[in-house]
Design a protein around this motif. Structure first.
Motif, mmCIF file in Angstrom:
data_model
loop_
_atom_site.group_PDB
_atom_site.id
_atom_site.type_symbol
_atom_site.label_atom_id
_atom_site.label_comp_id
_atom_site.label_asym_id
_atom_site.label_seq_id
_atom_site.Cartn_x
_atom_site.Cartn_y
_atom_site.Cartn_z
ATOM 1 N N ARG A 68 0.826 -1.205 0.000
ATOM 2 C CA ARG A 68 0.000 0.000 0.000
ATOM 3 C C ARG A 68 0.862 1.257 0.000
ATOM 4 N NH1 ARG A 68 -1.928 3.362 3.673
ATOM 5 N NH2 ARG A 68 -0.952 2.214 5.369
ATOM 6 N N LEU A 69 1.938 1.255 0.795
ATOM 7 C CA LEU A 69 2.847 2.412 0.806
ATOM 8 C C LEU A 69 3.525 2.594 -0.545
ATOM 9 C CD1 LEU A 69 4.501 2.037 4.329
ATOM 10 C CD2 LEU A 69 2.809 3.721 3.622
ATOM 11 N N TYR A 70 3.825 1.466 -1.213
ATOM 12 C CA TYR A 70 4.451 1.577 -2.528
ATOM 13 C C TYR A 70 3.488 2.227 -3.529
ATOM 14 C CZ TYR A 70 6.657 0.211 -6.916
ATOM 15 O OH TYR A 70 7.218 0.234 -8.173
ATOM 16 N N GLU A 71 2.188 1.836 -3.435
ATOM 17 C CA GLU A 71 1.198 2.469 -4.311
ATOM 18 C C GLU A 71 1.089 3.961 -4.009
ATOM 19 O OE1 GLU A 71 -0.284 1.108 -6.792
ATOM 20 O OE2 GLU A 71 0.471 -0.930 -6.457
ATOM 21 N N GLN A 72 1.085 4.307 -2.713
ATOM 22 C CA GLN A 72 1.050 5.718 -2.362
ATOM 23 C C GLN A 72 2.317 6.433 -2.844
ATOM 24 O OE1 GLN A 72 0.416 6.004 1.825
ATOM 25 N NE2 GLN A 72 -1.741 5.331 1.717
ATOM 26 N N TYR A 73 3.447 5.724 -2.723
ATOM 27 C CA TYR A 73 4.696 6.331 -3.176
ATOM 28 C C TYR A 73 4.648 6.601 -4.683
ATOM 29 C CZ TYR A 73 9.579 6.594 -4.688
ATOM 30 O OH TYR A 73 10.742 6.981 -5.274
ATOM 31 N N SER A 120 1.954 7.192 -6.388
ATOM 32 C CA SER A 120 1.067 8.335 -6.599
ATOM 33 C C SER A 120 1.760 9.650 -6.266
ATOM 34 C CB SER A 120 -0.185 8.169 -5.732
ATOM 35 O OG SER A 120 -1.030 9.282 -5.857
ATOM 36 N N VAL A 121 2.482 9.658 -5.133
ATOM 37 C CA VAL A 121 3.223 10.865 -4.751
ATOM 38 C C VAL A 121 4.309 11.173 -5.768
ATOM 39 C CG1 VAL A 121 4.742 11.834 -2.982
ATOM 40 C CG2 VAL A 121 2.675 10.603 -2.299
ATOM 41 N N GLU A 122 4.952 10.112 -6.293
ATOM 42 C CA GLU A 122 6.008 10.320 -7.275
ATOM 43 C C GLU A 122 5.436 10.945 -8.558
ATOM 44 O OE1 GLU A 122 9.973 10.347 -8.299
ATOM 45 O OE2 GLU A 122 9.022 9.798 -6.397
ATOM 46 N N GLU A 123 4.232 10.482 -8.952
ATOM 47 C CA GLU A 123 3.603 11.086 -10.130
ATOM 48 C C GLU A 123 3.248 12.548 -9.868
ATOM 49 O OE1 GLU A 123 0.290 8.659 -10.968
ATOM 50 O OE2 GLU A 123 1.466 6.947 -11.748
#
Length: 577
Positions: A128-133, A135-138
């Motif tokens: 989940r943190l990787y998915e958030q990461y 999104s934040v990276e985009e």
């Protein structure tokens, strides 16, 4: 072959015999046998005379059922019992070690399961943190592109400002030239060539004052884009604050659940200490039961010795005429007169009754001993039985204890009656001997009645103590199993509660790990969003200042345009003149 046997020495002229109980195998193990008794004769019968009735002996018996040798079995039995006790202790220690290993393996299995669950939860959280990461990276890439676009726009605006400055300087120079030419035109009339040159200059100046692009429209576009980014950041910050409030609520719930779990664990430890205290009390009562049983066995042996001594004493009275037994206030002269023939018939009848009653009592004693042996075997099996077999064995033990108690209660009054019959028989035999020996010279008589009274008194005291111990043993036998079952239930409940506490601990650890990751994510977002909002606010301020400067520049351009129009009008007037 070597046999363990019980020596039977009946009263009277019957021969001694051996009741075979067990035999030794080739591997030095013993097995129980249920064979008929073997009568002793000759030398072996003489050797058996040095043993007491009911003694346990070791007998070497050939294949033709001939007894070759007998010896005392007490020392050998003590050695066997010591070895068996050592084997039991060793087996009990090994069982305890196995139980410790089982508990250790169970704990390790629970710990591995809990760690697997924690790893699975951590893996999901990492995903989940990787998915958030991502999104934040985009968002960061989009922000970087917007920064680059804003920088390009700022460079473009700077270039436009530089061009406007150059145009302003050129306009000033051209204005100065026009003013100089106007001064000259006032003093002289313009020619067509000069007027055309001035018109071209004015036209060029007007084109310079109106550039092709519209900087204000571009500035408005940048301003709108920055406002959109600020609104997006404000929405994310509002969502962040809402998530922080929800996280704080979950953190408070986790703290309350953890405090409640600590209270339940403290209560569990208190219950365990109470169970250990009850277990120690049960072991103490069990030790008291064993002590009472040992005392009962000692009293039983003392009663057997007292009975043997009493029988031997009465046998002396029967065998020797000069020994009499006047006790309990009774004497031979107190009996009613009777002839020798009548007394001899009475003695014969008393002897037949006594032998019949003694055979019945002996049979009941043998049955009682078999039940006691079966009870001991069941107790030994219970010590090494599995949990599935314990219930059936405990039921058999209760049945065997009830049978032993019933036989003991039935045997006690019969033994007392048998003893009284024996005393009466010996007294009448002594009386018959006295009547038959009246014609001879009366020998010196020895009265052993006081000795018999003392033996009887001691025997009565032992019987009372035996009854008291049997009552205590019966009470403990009836209360200890129920207390043991209650302790087992409490132990099982505590084990279930401990498993539940371990499951709750694993759940609390997982929740605490999830809360730590949530707070880490929220703190990271807070450290990212607030500085980003400040940067966008700074950009909005710089853009507003640039918009103000651009408005002022457009106002000056409007003034210059008006001046150009005035110059055109003036040139037209001069040309017409």
């Amino acid at each position: 072959m070597l046999y363990l046997a019980e020596l039977s020495k009946p009263i009277g002229f019957a021969k001694s015999s051996l009741q075979l109980l067990a035999k030794q195998q080739q591997d030095n193990t013993w097995v129980a046998v249920n064979e008929e008794s073997i009568t002793l004769e000759g030398r072996i019968a003489q050797e058996a005379g040095r043993f007491k009735d009911g003694s346990l002996v070791l007998a070497e018996i050939s294949g033709s059922r001939q007894v070759a040798r007998i010896s005392e079995a007490a020392r050998q039995l003590v050695t066997y019992l010591q070895n068996f006790s050592q084997l039991q202790l060793r087996a009990r220690s090994q069982e305890e070690e196995i139980e410790v290993w089982k508990q250790s393996l169970t704990f390790q299995a629970h710990e591995l399961t809990r760690r697997e669950m924690e790893l699975a939860a951590q893996e999901e959280e990492v995903q989940r943190l990787y998915e958030q990461y991502k999104s934040v990276e985009e968002d960061r890439k989009l922000l970087d592109s917007l920064k680059e676009e804003l920088a390009a726009q700022q460079a473009y605006l700077a270039e436009q400002q530089r061009l406007i400055g150059e145009q302003r300087e050129a306009l000033n120079r051209q204005r100065q030239e026009l003013e100089a030419q106007l001064q000259e035109a006032r003093s002289s009339r313009l020619g067509e060539a000069e007027a055309a040159q001035l018109q071209a200059l004015v036209q060029q100046l007007q084109e310079t004052l109106h550039p092709a692009g519209d900087p204000l429209a571009l500035l408005q576009s940048l301003k709108s884009h920055i406002q959109q980014q600020q609104e997006h950041l404000n929405q994310q910050i509002a969502q962040l604050e809402a998530e922080r409030q929800q996280a704080q609520i979950r953190q408070d719930e986790l703290d309350r659940d953890y405090r409640a779990w600590q209270e339940r664990r403290a209560a569990w430890w208190g219950s365990r200490q109470s169970l250990e205290h009850s277990q120690a009390e049960w072991q103490t009562r069990q030790g008291s039961l064993r002590a009472y049983q040992e005392q009962l066995q000692q009293i039983t042996r003392h009663l057997h010795l007292q009975e043997t001594l009493q029988q031997q004493t009465y046998r002396l009275v029967q065998e020797y005429d000069f020994i009499i037994a006047h006790h309990d206030g009774r004497a031979g002269s107190a009996d009613p007169p009777i002839s020798v023939e009548e007394l001899a018939a009475l003695v014969s009848q008393l002897r037949r009754d006594y032998e019949q009653r003694a055979a019945q009592v002996s049979q009941q004693r043998a049955e009682l001993e078999q039940n006691r042996q079966a009870l001991r075997e069941l107790q030994e099996r219970l010590a090494t039985a599995s949990p599935e077999e314990r219930f059936d064995i405990e039921m058999d033990i209760d049945y065997a204890q009830s049978a032993c108690s019933a036989l003991e209660e039935a045997l006690l009054p019969q033994e007392k009656n048998l003893q009284r019959e024996y005393e009466e028989l010996t007294r009448q035999e002594a009386r018959l001997s006295q009547l038959q020996g009246q014609a001879a010279a009366a020998p010196t008589l020895v009265d052993i009645g006081p000795i018999l009274d003392q033996i009887g008194s001691q025997k009565q005291d032992l019987l009372q103590e035996k009854g008291r111990l049997q009552s205590l043993i019966q009470q403990l036998d009836s209360s200890l199993p129920s207390q043991q079952e209650q302790l087992a239930r409490q132990r099982q409940e505590l084990e279930q509660q401990w498993q539940h506490l371990e499951q709750e601990e694993g759940s609390l650890r997982a929740r605490a790990q999830a809360m730590a990751e949530t707070w880490g994510r929220l703190n990271h977002l807070q450290a990212t969003l607030y500085p980003e909002r400040d940067r966008w606010a700074a950009l909005a301020g710089e853009l507003a200042q640039l918009e103000t400067e651009l408005g002022q520049h457009q106002a000056r351009n409007s003034t210059a345009h008006a001046h150009v129009q005035q110059v055109r009008s003036l040139l037209a007037a001069l040309t017409q003149a």
